[in-house]
Write an enzyme that holds these catalytic residues in place. Structure first.
Site, PDB file in Angstrom:
ATOM      1  CB  VAL A 125      -9.322  15.309  -4.916  1.00  0.00           C
ATOM      2  CG1 VAL A 125     -10.078  14.884  -6.170  1.00  0.00           C
ATOM      3  CG2 VAL A 125     -10.275  15.434  -3.740  1.00  0.00           C
TER       4      VAL A 125
ATOM      5  CE  LYS B  29      -9.100   9.727  -4.290  1.00  0.00           C
ATOM      6  NZ  LYS B  29      -8.335   8.842  -5.189  1.00  0.00           N
TER       7      LYS B  29
END
Length: 406
Positions: A110, A183
């Site tokens: 992420v 994400k």
């Protein structure tokens, strides 16, 4: 890792050695890597018996999932950058890591080099996060930034992103929001201590964003970003997770995030508002995040301990998109004749959506009507739009965009 071996040894407290590299194409030249370390048999490498940590940067679901679970079965901790797999099967992977008494770290999954996962999992572990809003895909931010700054259309900006290497030959995962949604699922799980899978995240791409949308945004003192927005309900009994384009005021910190950069805005009860900013993709940023996890996992190994695993004790349900309350910007193509505005206003009122401002422009029997609403549930807005499309005086709904960050 080989280049900075001495520094890593000092930071970890023991030497770290590259034991093998599993690849698909062994004939490819890899500078700085001893060819004797190259293999195409990842499973055999994991089962050698002398591996402490495995780094997985394959991507996708298989064979990554099987290899990671094999690593845990062999007593090997894992550092991964695989957002798609973590968003889909994070709970099972965490369970496998716990069963094997090993670590699963994934900072690189992420926002690239931005330290985000570990601060949320560890530094804010004693706080209560209520909202996370961020730009988590560099490709889409580059495209939207070019549309905003140059007046380019979507395709023109995408072509530039592709030429510069920011966009893949097939940009679907980025521009349709799949990458950002994966994400978002990971971040929501960490922020709210509950399990959020990719299927729980509402997703809307940005391919329909137009130069006209940016012109409208500028008139409102806004710009447009593809946002991942994660929220805890006011009563604390549920959460929402969504990815979609949105107008945000130029005064908001995320509005100034340019080019292919990422930024995530976190709102916590005690810490207040925090913003994490930096390069969100690319080889060097990803390597930085991977090596940071490697150091942490290696230190845990030396201490005969493990870091934080999955925290899903709240078991909060994920509410549907229809429950989300926000403002909206709706652009309508309408007939330029008396009574149209009254008809449109009545339709909004019938569905419980309050109008904030209206702007109308007309010429030669045609007109555009731009309506900005007060906060309303997404389901009410959807019902309003359905009804508007059925009006004889409405020739089309040109654009619908949420307004955030106010």
């Amino acid at each position: 890792m080989t280049t900075h071996a001495d520094d890593l040894t000092q930071r970890i407290g023991a030497p770290v050695e590259l034991a093998g590299v599993a690849v698909r194409r062994p004939s490819k030249v890899r500078e700085g890597i001893d060819p004797a370390l190259i293999t195409t048999d990842a499973t055999a490498l994991l089962k050698r018996g002398d591996i402490d940590i495995a780094i997985e940067v394959i991507g996708g679901i298989e064979p990554a999932r099987t290899l990671i679970t094999t690593a845990f079965e062999q007593g090997i901790s894992v550092v991964s950058a695989n957002k798609a797999l973590l968003a889909q099967d994070g709970a099972a992977l965490h369970a496998a890591a716990e069963a094997g008494g090993r670590d699963l770290y994934y900072e690189a999954a992420v926002a690239g080099a931005i330290p985000l996962v570990r601060p949320m999992r560890e530094s804010l572990a004693g706080d209560k996060i209520n909202r996370v809003m961020g730009i988590v895909n560099g490709t889409t931010n580059f495209i939207l930034d070019k549309m905003d700054s140059t007046g380019a259309g979507y395709q023109e900006a995408l072509d530039e992103a592709t030429a510069l290497g920011y966009a893949e030959a097939d940009p679907t995962a980025d521009v349709e929001g799949y990458d950002a949604a994966a994400k978002a699922a990971i971040l929501a799980g960490i922020a709210f201590h509950t399990r959020v899978r990719l299927d729980d995240v509402y997703r809307e791409g940005m391919t329909e964003v137009s130069a006209a949308d940016f012109a409208s945004a500028k008139r409102m003192g806004c710009t447009i970003k593809l946002l991942a927005i994660l929220e805890r309900a006011a009563d604390g009994e549920s959460v929402t997770a969504r990815v979609h384009p949105a107008m945000i005021p130029l005064s908001h910190p995320l509005a100034s995030v340019r080019e292919a950069y990422n930024a995530v805005f976190v709102e916590a009860e005690a810490a207040g508002r925090l913003m994490f900013y930096g390069p969100g993709a690319g080889g060097a940023p990803t390597a930085s995040a991977v090596l940071g996890d490697l150091v942490a996992v290696a230190r845990n190994k030396l201490a005969e301990a493990t870091g934080p695993g999955e925290s899903a004790y709240t078991q909060l349900p994920v509410s549907p998109m229809g429950d989300v309350v926000t403002r909206y910007h709706i652009s309508l193509d309408v007939a330029d004749k008396p009574g149209v505005l009254a008809q449109v206003a009545t339709t909004f009122a019938e569905h419980g959506v309050s109008i904030d401002t209206v702007r109308q422009q007309g010429k030669d029997g045609e007109a555009s009507l731009v309506v900005v609403t007060h906060r309303a549930p997404d389901a009410a807005l959807s019902g309003t739009v359905e009804a508007l499309r059925k009006l004889d005086t409405v020739r089309g709904v040109a654009s619908i965009m949420r307004v955030e960050g106010e």
